[in-house]
Design an enzyme around this catalytic site. Structure first.
Site: not given
Length: 206
Positions: A183-184
């Site tokens: 999710f970065r």
């Protein structure tokens, strides 16, 4: 694969220094990357302030910095001699890791350049003389004729290192280790040297 960046506290990372972590990451990259784990993007700024980036191959590193070799009359060579600062980026896509480095640049010693040039393949040694790197080329045939002329000139003898061919060492002022997360929500740790010797480490938001 051990996740050293996530499992090690900042004080321990700082005590070990960035080259310890780089060595571990580089060894894993060498074991898993398909091509050229030593490839690094090199960013320079020329005398007019124009930035440029290209991929080169790191040939060695130690606690003094990261070394690559080139023609000093090439675009990158002239830029680094005029403005001796650079940025590096190692991107190991399979491992989802990057190492970003900013630092000052200086030529390696003549002895270091001679030692490395001597172990290059002979065709590469000949090419260092034949290539007017970054200059306009009329045709491939012209280049091949120059290669043949140099090969004939040094037939039966060692090829000496050209005076315009040597190496640069980038001495880091900042080294960032970047590890991909879902999710970065990536993990980023930045090493900076301290005047008294050693390094400090701090984390930054992704």
């Amino acid at each position: 694969m051990t996740d050293i960046l996530a499992s090690t506290d900042d004080a321990t990372l700082a005590a070990r220094g960035p080259y310890d972590l780089f060595a571990k990451w580089f060894a894993e990259a060498a074991a898993t990357e398909v091509n050229d784990p030593n490839a690094m993007a090199l960013a320079t700024v020329d005398e007019t302030g124009q930035p440029s980036v290209r991929v080169v191959l790191m040939k060695e590193y130690d606690d003094r910095g990261f070394v690559f070799y080139t023609n000093f009359e090439s675009d990158k060579g002239r830029a680094l001699l005029a403005n001796p600062v650079a940025g590096l980026n190692f991107h190991w896509k399979g491992l989802r890791r990057q190492v970003r480095i900013n630092g000052t640049v200086a030529p390696v010693s003549a002895a270091e350049a001679d030692e490395y040039f001597a172990i290059r393949p002979r065709d590469s040694q000949v090419g260092a003389w034949a290539s007017s790197q970054s200059r306009p080329l009329a045709s491939r045939a012209t280049f091949e004729a120059e290669i043949a002329a140099v090969a004939a000139r040094y037939e039966g003898q060692d090829v000496p290192r050209p005076p315009h061919w040597s190496g640069f060492r980038i001495a880091p002022k900042r080294i960032e280790f970047w590890q991909d997360r879902p999710f970065r929500l990536h993990d980023r740790a930045i090493f900076t040297p301290v005047a008294a010797g050693g390094w400090t480490v701090h984390r930054v938001y992704p």
